[in-house]
Design an enzyme around this catalytic site. Structure first.
Site, PDB file in Angstrom:
ATOM      1  CE  LYS A   1      16.178  34.905 -36.350  1.00 46.91           C
ATOM      2  NZ  LYS A   1      16.522  33.649 -35.696  1.00 46.91           N
TER       3      LYS A   1
ATOM      4  CE  LYS B   1      20.716  36.367 -42.779  1.00 44.84           C
ATOM      5  NZ  LYS B   1      21.306  36.324 -41.478  1.00 44.84           N
TER       6      LYS B   1
ATOM      7  CE  LYS C   1      16.691  29.531 -39.309  1.00 42.52           C
ATOM      8  NZ  LYS C   1      18.062  29.328 -38.888  1.00 42.52           N
TER       9      LYS C   1
HETATM   10  P1  TYM Z   1      22.654  30.458 -37.859  1.00 41.11           P
HETATM   11  O1  TYM Z   1      22.083  29.177 -37.397  1.00 41.11           O
HETATM   12  O2  TYM Z   1      21.717  31.504 -38.381  1.00 41.11           O
HETATM   13  O3  TYM Z   1      23.714  30.215 -39.004  1.00 41.11           O
HETATM   14  C1  TYM Z   1      24.737  29.232 -38.866  1.00 41.11           C
HETATM   15  C2  TYM Z   1      25.981  29.683 -39.603  1.00 41.11           C
HETATM   16  O4  TYM Z   1      25.710  29.904 -40.996  1.00 41.11           O
HETATM   17  C3  TYM Z   1      26.110  31.208 -41.381  1.00 41.11           C
HETATM   18  N1  TYM Z   1      25.172  31.716 -42.389  1.00 41.11           N
HETATM   19  C4  TYM Z   1      25.526  32.192 -43.590  1.00 41.11           C
HETATM   20  N2  TYM Z   1      26.735  32.347 -44.172  1.00 41.11           N
HETATM   21  C5  TYM Z   1      26.764  32.858 -45.440  1.00 41.11           C
HETATM   22  N3  TYM Z   1      25.648  33.219 -46.116  1.00 41.11           N
HETATM   23  C6  TYM Z   1      24.420  33.081 -45.582  1.00 41.11           C
HETATM   24  N4  TYM Z   1      23.331  33.417 -46.280  1.00 41.11           N
HETATM   25  C7  TYM Z   1      24.319  32.551 -44.249  1.00 41.11           C
HETATM   26  N5  TYM Z   1      23.279  32.276 -43.411  1.00 41.11           N
HETATM   27  C8  TYM Z   1      23.818  31.768 -42.292  1.00 41.11           C
HETATM   28  C9  TYM Z   1      26.052  32.025 -40.113  1.00 41.11           C
HETATM   29  O5  TYM Z   1      26.869  33.164 -40.183  1.00 41.11           O
HETATM   30  C10 TYM Z   1      26.520  31.031 -39.078  1.00 41.11           C
HETATM   31  O6  TYM Z   1      27.926  30.965 -39.021  1.00 41.11           O
HETATM   32  N6  TYM Z   1      23.534  32.749 -33.535  1.00 41.11           N
HETATM   33  C11 TYM Z   1      24.010  31.739 -34.459  1.00 41.11           C
HETATM   34  C12 TYM Z   1      24.140  30.382 -33.817  1.00 41.11           C
HETATM   35  C13 TYM Z   1      24.987  30.373 -32.608  1.00 41.11           C
HETATM   36  C14 TYM Z   1      26.402  30.457 -32.575  1.00 41.11           C
HETATM   37  C15 TYM Z   1      26.761  30.393 -31.198  1.00 41.11           C
HETATM   38  C16 TYM Z   1      27.389  30.595 -33.544  1.00 41.11           C
HETATM   39  C17 TYM Z   1      24.560  30.253 -31.339  1.00 41.11           C
HETATM   40  N7  TYM Z   1      25.624  30.255 -30.468  1.00 41.11           N
HETATM   41  C18 TYM Z   1      28.108  30.457 -30.795  1.00 41.11           C
HETATM   42  C19 TYM Z   1      28.715  30.674 -33.134  1.00 41.11           C
HETATM   43  C20 TYM Z   1      29.066  30.603 -31.773  1.00 41.11           C
HETATM   44  C21 TYM Z   1      23.040  31.644 -35.604  1.00 41.11           C
HETATM   45  O7  TYM Z   1      21.874  31.969 -35.482  1.00 41.11           O
HETATM   46  O8  TYM Z   1      23.563  31.097 -36.742  1.00 41.11           O
END
Ligand code: TYM
Length: 332
Positions: free
Chosen positions: A112, A195, A198
């Protein structure tokens, strides 16, 4: 019962297929047997600028998609991060436990900040994994169900928990990442070696949970596939078809080898048309239900307020213990 916790950033109008197959599907399954906490990390979302009115709306939209996707707010605790101030409070503690080098190795930060230019990226992007560690540790969960891209953050969380416990005495449970076998990584439909995310280059590469039936079908039917005609799973030489097989398998619960056998001798087009039908049948009702929930924002807000009260009771207890161990003078 054991506990789990997870969350998805409210940084777009819709969750995408990666969020759904990599995380939400697993959450829904796990809430049956775990004491589950699902939250909306709005404080994480402001690590990049968010227009205020959009952020508010996106938090509701995310909540609506959790529920429409199968999260039961009666059974599981569903809340918004900024409603529970203990996240920020423990986040600071975690920041103080983390080394600069350790934080600099986080790949999500590197990606990022590279996109924004290392100097203009906000410091929040850098400290974000420490806030995530706090999100998790406050609830003493056994498991954290996430897609593969979050594994490194859960590893850091484990290290920080151990470090705290070692320095101040046993306080935090050291949680395990729970990563699905299928769907842990869904790729961009137009660029199947990246991957799905968004920030996709082409809007057609990104399948949104709130897309219309027509968009869902069109994006899957026009997914980039590889030269050749054989339908088989091979990430190296057939990333496009392999991604579609993964999506097919995760949506239907069928094993990839069974799908491959079923399509033996058939063309890519057959697989795509069938997959489009399957996806529309499964995702369409989720979208409709989410949009229906959004018609009554007051009801959603009330649900989230109830969830925050439940979450806060747990978080406050953990924070009080941590503060005491650290040696902060009690306020009274
Ligand atoms: P975020 O918002 O990017 O993604 C949310 C969840 O979706 C999964 N994910 C994917 N899985 C498979 N293929 C993909 N292309 C893909 N893109 C996203 C992510 O692995 C995630 O499980 N930092 C985290 C949010 C967060 C969080 C937490 C998660 C903040 N605090 C505490 C767990 C526990 C994030 O940016 O996920």
């Amino acid at each position: 019962t054991q506990r789990i916790l997870s969350g998805m950033q409210p940084s777009a109008d819709s969750l995408h297929l990666g969020n759904y197959l990599g995380a939400l599907v697993n959450w829904v399954r796990m809430q049956e047997e775990y004491d589950a906490f699902f939250f909306i990390p709005d404080m994480h979302a402001i690590t990049v600028p968010q227009p205020p009115q959009e952020l508010r709306e996106r938090v509701r939209r995310t909540a609506a998609q959790y529920i429409a996707g199968g999260i039961d707010p009666e059974r599981s605790t569903l809340f918004v991060q900024s409603h529970v101030p203990e996240h920020a409070q423990l986040g600071w503690v975690m920041t103080c436990l983390t080394g600069m080098g350790e934080a600099g190795r986080m790949t999500q930060f590197k990606d990022k900040s590279a996109k924004q230019g290392a100097d203009s990226a906000g410091v929040g992007l850098f400290t974000y994994p420490m806030l995530q560690a706090a999100d998790i540790l406050l609830y003493q969960p056994h498991g954290v169900p996430v897609g593969e891209d979050q594994k490194q953050h859960v590893e850091l969380t484990r290290n920080l928990a151990q470090r705290f416990n070692h320095r101040y005495g046993e306080t935090f449970r050291v949680p395990e990442p729970v990563i699905p076998e299928a769907g842990a990584r869904i790729y961009d439909l137009q660029n199947p070696t990246a991957k799905m995310s968004k920030s996709a280059e082409s809007p057609n590469g990104l399948l949104n949970l709130l897309d219309t039936d027509k968009q869902i079908a069109k994006k899957l039917k026009s997914a980039v596939t590889d030269d050749g005609a054989e339908i088989r799973f091979d990430r190296e030489s057939k990333p496009g078809i392999s991604n579609l097989l993964t999506i097919y398998s995760t949506l239907t619960g069928k094993a990839i080898e069974d799908i491959v056998a079923e399509y033996e001798g058939k063309m890519y087009g057959h697989l795509k048309v069938d997959l489009a039908d399957i996806a529309v049948a499964q995702l369409g009702p989720i979208r409709d239900r989410a949009l229906q929930l959004l018609d009554d924002p007051a009801e959603l807000d009330a649900l989230l307020a109830k969830g925050a009260a439940k979450a806060r009771a747990v978080a406050a207890e953990t924070l009080a213990t941590a503060y005491e161990r650290i040696g902060f003078l009690p306020a009274s």
